[in-house]
Design a protein around this motif. Structure first.
Motif, PDB file in Angstrom:
ATOM      1  N   CYS A  10      30.528  45.995  41.941  1.00 12.84           N
ATOM      2  CA  CYS A  10      29.951  45.762  43.265  1.00 12.84           C
ATOM      3  C   CYS A  10      30.286  46.895  44.240  1.00 12.84           C
ATOM      4  CB  CYS A  10      30.493  44.430  43.777  1.00 12.84           C
ATOM      5  SG  CYS A  10      29.864  43.989  45.372  1.00 12.84           S
ATOM      6  N   SER A  11      31.554  47.301  44.295  1.00 16.62           N
ATOM      7  CA  SER A  11      31.947  48.311  45.290  1.00 16.62           C
ATOM      8  C   SER A  11      31.462  49.706  44.896  1.00 16.62           C
ATOM      9  CB  SER A  11      33.469  48.314  45.480  1.00 16.62           C
ATOM     10  OG  SER A  11      34.119  48.574  44.253  1.00 16.62           O
ATOM     11  N   GLY A  12      31.694  50.097  43.627  1.00 17.58           N
ATOM     12  CA  GLY A  12      31.328  51.446  43.200  1.00 17.58           C
ATOM     13  C   GLY A  12      29.824  51.659  43.240  1.00 17.58           C
ATOM     14  N   PHE A  31      31.409  56.179  37.084  1.00 18.68           N
ATOM     15  CA  PHE A  31      31.890  55.810  35.742  1.00 18.68           C
ATOM     16  C   PHE A  31      32.065  54.303  35.620  1.00 18.68           C
ATOM     17  CE2 PHE A  31      33.609  59.992  36.690  1.00 18.68           C
ATOM     18  CZ  PHE A  31      33.432  60.706  35.516  1.00 18.68           C
ATOM     19  N   ASP A  32      31.754  53.759  34.462  1.00 25.27           N
ATOM     20  CA  ASP A  32      32.179  52.385  34.164  1.00 25.27           C
ATOM     21  C   ASP A  32      32.358  52.239  32.664  1.00 25.27           C
ATOM     22  OD1 ASP A  32      31.997  49.603  36.071  1.00 25.27           O
ATOM     23  OD2 ASP A  32      32.300  49.365  33.909  1.00 25.27           O
ATOM     24  N   ARG A  33      33.391  51.508  32.295  1.00 22.24           N
ATOM     25  CA  ARG A  33      33.608  51.321  30.857  1.00 22.24           C
ATOM     26  C   ARG A  33      32.612  50.324  30.273  1.00 22.24           C
ATOM     27  NH1 ARG A  33      39.478  48.407  31.287  1.00 22.24           N
ATOM     28  NH2 ARG A  33      38.780  46.497  32.282  1.00 22.24           N
ATOM     29  N   GLY A 269      36.860  48.329  47.163  1.00 15.88           N
ATOM     30  CA  GLY A 269      36.534  47.011  46.609  1.00 15.88           C
ATOM     31  C   GLY A 269      37.743  46.098  46.531  1.00 15.88           C
ATOM     32  N   ALA A 270      37.709  45.168  45.576  1.00 17.76           N
ATOM     33  CA  ALA A 270      38.814  44.216  45.438  1.00 17.76           C
ATOM     34  C   ALA A 270      40.120  44.972  45.202  1.00 17.76           C
ATOM     35  CB  ALA A 270      38.527  43.265  44.284  1.00 17.76           C
ATOM     36  N   ALA A 271      40.057  46.077  44.447  1.00 16.08           N
ATOM     37  CA  ALA A 271      41.264  46.875  44.175  1.00 16.08           C
ATOM     38  C   ALA A 271      41.792  47.534  45.444  1.00 16.08           C
ATOM     39  CB  ALA A 271      40.951  47.944  43.136  1.00 16.08           C
ATOM     40  N   TYR A 281      36.717  35.237  49.220  1.00 12.25           N
ATOM     41  CA  TYR A 281      35.455  35.917  49.531  1.00 12.25           C
ATOM     42  C   TYR A 281      35.701  37.422  49.637  1.00 12.25           C
ATOM     43  CZ  TYR A 281      32.748  31.682  50.510  1.00 12.25           C
ATOM     44  OH  TYR A 281      32.065  30.502  50.393  1.00 12.25           O
ATOM     45  N   ALA A 282      34.824  38.207  49.005  1.00 13.39           N
ATOM     46  CA  ALA A 282      34.999  39.661  49.051  1.00 13.39           C
ATOM     47  C   ALA A 282      33.678  40.395  49.258  1.00 13.39           C
ATOM     48  CB  ALA A 282      35.638  40.146  47.750  1.00 13.39           C
ATOM     49  N   PHE A 283      32.579  39.765  48.860  1.00 11.50           N
ATOM     50  CA  PHE A 283      31.285  40.454  48.778  1.00 11.50           C
ATOM     51  C   PHE A 283      30.906  41.149  50.089  1.00 11.50           C
ATOM     52  CE2 PHE A 283      26.503  40.106  48.724  1.00 11.50           C
ATOM     53  CZ  PHE A 283      26.313  41.104  47.794  1.00 11.50           C
TER      54      PHE A 283
HETATM   55  C1  LIG Z   1      32.669  35.175  38.756  1.00 10.65           C
HETATM   56  C2  LIG Z   1      32.959  35.680  40.166  1.00 10.65           C
HETATM   57  C3  LIG Z   1      32.234  35.165  41.234  1.00 10.65           C
HETATM   58  C4  LIG Z   1      32.493  35.638  42.534  1.00 10.65           C
HETATM   59  N1  LIG Z   1      31.768  35.109  43.565  1.00 10.65           N
HETATM   60  C5  LIG Z   1      31.973  35.568  44.813  1.00 10.65           C
HETATM   61  C6  LIG Z   1      31.186  35.058  45.892  1.00 10.65           C
HETATM   62  O1  LIG Z   1      30.354  34.163  45.712  1.00 10.65           O
HETATM   63  N2  LIG Z   1      31.397  35.579  47.134  1.00 10.65           N
HETATM   64  C7  LIG Z   1      32.317  36.559  47.363  1.00 10.65           C
HETATM   65  O2  LIG Z   1      32.449  37.002  48.508  1.00 10.65           O
HETATM   66  N3  LIG Z   1      33.090  37.038  46.357  1.00 10.65           N
HETATM   67  C8  LIG Z   1      32.941  36.574  45.095  1.00 10.65           C
HETATM   68  N4  LIG Z   1      33.704  37.086  44.070  1.00 10.65           N
HETATM   69  C9  LIG Z   1      34.758  38.087  44.389  1.00 10.65           C
HETATM   70  C10 LIG Z   1      34.235  39.558  44.484  1.00 10.65           C
HETATM   71  O3  LIG Z   1      33.114  39.635  45.312  1.00 10.65           O
HETATM   72  C11 LIG Z   1      33.891  40.131  43.125  1.00 10.65           C
HETATM   73  O4  LIG Z   1      35.021  40.093  42.296  1.00 10.65           O
HETATM   74  C12 LIG Z   1      33.351  41.571  43.175  1.00 10.65           C
HETATM   75  O5  LIG Z   1      32.606  41.762  42.005  1.00 10.65           O
HETATM   76  C13 LIG Z   1      34.444  42.645  43.264  1.00 10.65           C
HETATM   77  O6  LIG Z   1      33.824  43.920  43.229  1.00 10.65           O
HETATM   78  P1  LIG Z   1      34.624  45.243  42.828  1.00 10.65           P
HETATM   79  O7  LIG Z   1      33.687  46.378  42.833  1.00 10.65           O
HETATM   80  O8  LIG Z   1      35.840  45.355  43.651  1.00 10.65           O
HETATM   81  O9  LIG Z   1      35.129  44.954  41.341  1.00 10.65           O
HETATM   82  P2  LIG Z   1      34.226  44.783  40.042  1.00 10.65           P
HETATM   83  O10 LIG Z   1      32.851  44.325  40.400  1.00 10.65           O
HETATM   84  O11 LIG Z   1      35.040  43.968  39.109  1.00 10.65           O
HETATM   85  O12 LIG Z   1      34.099  46.272  39.486  1.00 10.65           O
HETATM   86  C14 LIG Z   1      35.157  46.963  38.864  1.00 10.65           C
HETATM   87  C15 LIG Z   1      34.526  47.774  37.747  1.00 10.65           C
HETATM   88  O13 LIG Z   1      35.503  48.673  37.215  1.00 10.65           O
HETATM   89  C16 LIG Z   1      35.226  48.816  35.840  1.00 10.65           C
HETATM   90  N5  LIG Z   1      36.428  49.365  35.190  1.00 10.65           N
HETATM   91  C17 LIG Z   1      37.633  48.763  35.021  1.00 10.65           C
HETATM   92  N6  LIG Z   1      38.494  49.610  34.419  1.00 10.65           N
HETATM   93  C18 LIG Z   1      37.819  50.770  34.192  1.00 10.65           C
HETATM   94  C19 LIG Z   1      38.169  52.019  33.616  1.00 10.65           C
HETATM   95  N7  LIG Z   1      39.397  52.266  33.137  1.00 10.65           N
HETATM   96  N8  LIG Z   1      37.232  52.994  33.560  1.00 10.65           N
HETATM   97  C20 LIG Z   1      35.976  52.780  34.043  1.00 10.65           C
HETATM   98  N9  LIG Z   1      35.596  51.606  34.606  1.00 10.65           N
HETATM   99  C21 LIG Z   1      36.498  50.623  34.687  1.00 10.65           C
HETATM  100  C22 LIG Z   1      34.870  47.400  35.399  1.00 10.65           C
HETATM  101  O14 LIG Z   1      34.145  47.412  34.181  1.00 10.65           O
HETATM  102  C23 LIG Z   1      34.046  46.912  36.588  1.00 10.65           C
HETATM  103  O15 LIG Z   1      32.657  47.093  36.397  1.00 10.65           O
HETATM  104  C24 LIG Z   1      33.492  36.628  42.770  1.00 10.65           C
HETATM  105  C25 LIG Z   1      34.232  37.103  41.682  1.00 10.65           C
HETATM  106  C26 LIG Z   1      33.983  36.636  40.404  1.00 10.65           C
HETATM  107  C27 LIG Z   1      34.825  37.163  39.261  1.00 10.65           C
END
Ligand SMILES: Cc1cc2nc3c(=O)[nH]c(=O)nc-3n(C[C@H](O)[C@H](O)[C@H](O)COP(=O)(O)OP(=O)(O)OC[C@H]3O[C@@H](n4cnc5c(N)ncnc54)[C@H](O)[C@@H]3O)c2cc1C
Length: 390
Positions: A10-12, A31-33, A269-271, A281-283
């Motif tokens: 989501c963030s990237g 990049f994504d794995r 993002g979440a990280a 909530y994070a979206f």
């Molecule tokens: C099932 C679910 C439902 C959710 N529903 C909601 C909601 O309704 N409302 C809300 O506000 N929030 C929700 N969330 C919380 C949040 O919005 C999500 O977790 C969101 O997807 C986080 O985005 P992100 O980009 O931080 O992480 P992610 O979307 O998890 O992206 C991280 C990416 O990094 C990649 N990655 C990891 N390690 C490596 C590596 N070594 N090399 C390359 N790539 C790598 C992964 O494959 C992944 O694609 C939900 C979370 C989950 C799990």
């Protein structure tokens, strides 16, 4: 300026999308794995979603409710509806646009192992990935950072898991009110942890019905599914077919995440701390962060900004503490909040864009005794933490 974005989640993906859309001139390596982004997931929140992404909102509701036993609170805010974005569609749209952009290199199925400073003054970042090394000026890192969280664990910190599992069902009976989301139905409140059922009604016959629990270790998938089945029976859904399943786990914690590795390696993002600890909530915070970062990069800056304003830190920590201490009080508090706080103020508070007046309205609605005790515990924990760090 060339950049690398680690994680096309989501963030990237949204950061790369906003940059590409704004005409960023440097090269963007994303990049994504993973190679498969079709896993069932959705994001819901009160928005607002940036205009450019509004086409991705596939459902919205003006009304939502909280239920506990025989008590029910229904709220409505047509000017700020509850929005639904289906993750596989989001990824398809983002990745398709990025794949066709001349400045973007989309490296899917490519894991990133490390990021190290290089160059004469350490001004370059070398990204070591499965298929080679890439030298860039800036790195935005959205990979989940579990080991960093472990490293920053301090005494007195709260760590709950929000575990959930749900079914999208098509039922023979008209069991759902298509105009009203059930944010939390605590039922009789007879489980030891704080747990509830969440219902997103797509029509009278079709809905996502999800069991959620806030607890120390999460709850087994089978137990969640059993709770969903019981709930469908209670609603009188009749026979139903399961269209898809969604499950997940979101950490709800007061532990500190690293702000950034350094000024050229920025966590997103979440990280990067975009998850609201008290709700998961994070979206909406992630999209806001991506849009702001893209805007500042277009101006040649890369200032990191906290994705969730600092003022929510203490309020969320107190809420999380009270929630961990007494699930029964927490149920009562959710009912009070939704019942007593003006809906606009509460939605702004939950979405991270509230005014001081809104915050005061939320605090005023809470039952003071458990929250004052929780605030005292938080102050004590932060003093202990400060002593430990010395
Ligand atoms: C099932 C679910 C439902 C959710 N529903 C909601 C909601 O309704 N409302 C809300 O506000 N929030 C929700 N969330 C919380 C949040 O919005 C999500 O977790 C969101 O997807 C986080 O985005 P992100 O980009 O931080 O992480 P992610 O979307 O998890 O992206 C991280 C990416 O990094 C990649 N990655 C990891 N390690 C490596 C590596 N070594 N090399 C390359 N790539 C790598 C992964 O494959 C992944 O694609 C939900 C979370 C989950 C799990």
């Amino acid at each position: 300026m060339d950049i690398a974005i680690l994680g096309a989640g989501c963030s990237g993906a949204s950061l790369a999308y906003f940059l590409a859309d704004a005409g960023f001139l440097g090269r963007i390596h994303l990049f994504d794995r993973r190679t498969d982004f079709s896993q069932e997931q959705r994001w819901c929140s009160w928005g607002p979603v940036p205009k450019r992404l509004s086409g991705l909102v596939s459902a919205s509701w003006d009304r939502w409710r909280i239920v506990s036993g025989n008590a029910e609170v229904v709220c409505s805010l047509p000017e700020r509806p509850y929005l639904h974005v289906h993750a596989p569609e989001f990824y398809e749209r983002m990745h398709d646009r990025l794949r066709r952009h001349p400045n973007v290199r989309l490296h899917l199925g490519c894991s990133v192992e490390s990021v190290t400073p290089t160059g004469l003054r350490g001004e370059i970042r070398r990204v070591a990935a499965d298929f080679g090394d890439y030298d860039v000026d800036l790195v935005f890192d959205g990979r989940p950072s579990a080991e960093n969280m472990e490293a920053t664990r301090g005494s007195g910190e709260i760590s709950l898991l929000q575990s959930f599992a749900g079914l999208v069902v098509e039922s023979s009976e008209a069991a759902f009110d298509p105009d009203t989301v059930t944010l939390m139905d605590f039922g009789a409140g007879d489980s030891p942890e704080l747990s509830f059922v969440y219902v997103l009604p797509f029509s009278a016959h079709r809905a996502l019905v999800e069991s959620t629990a806030f607890s120390g270790d999460g709850i087994a998938y089978d137990e969640h599914e059993r709770r969903v089945e019981n709930y469908l029976k209670k609603l009188g859904a009749g026979a139903y077919t399961v269209e898809s399943r969604e499950s997940g786990c979101i950490p709800m914690t007061t532990r500190k995440l690293p702000r950034m590795s350094d000024e050229r390696h920025i966590m997103i993002g979440a990280a990067g701390g975009a998850t609201r600890p008290s709700s998961g909530y994070a979206f909406v915070h992630i999209l806001r962060q991506s849009e702001t970062l893209a805007g500042s990069l277009m101006r040649g800056e890369h200032t990191w900004r906290r994705p969730i304003p600092r003022k929510y830190g203490l309020l969320d920590a107190v809420f999380l503490d009270a929630l961990e201490d007494s699930p029964a009080h927490a149920r009562e508090s959710f009912l009070r909040m939704f019942g007593r706080v003006p809906t606009g103020a509460l939605v702004r508070f939950l979405s991270g864009d509230s005014s001081l007046c809104d915050d005061l309205a939320v605090v005023a609605a809470l039952d003071k005794t458990p929250f004052v005790a929780a605030a005292a515990r938080r102050v004590k924990a932060s003093m202990l933490g400060a002593e430990e760090r010395r």
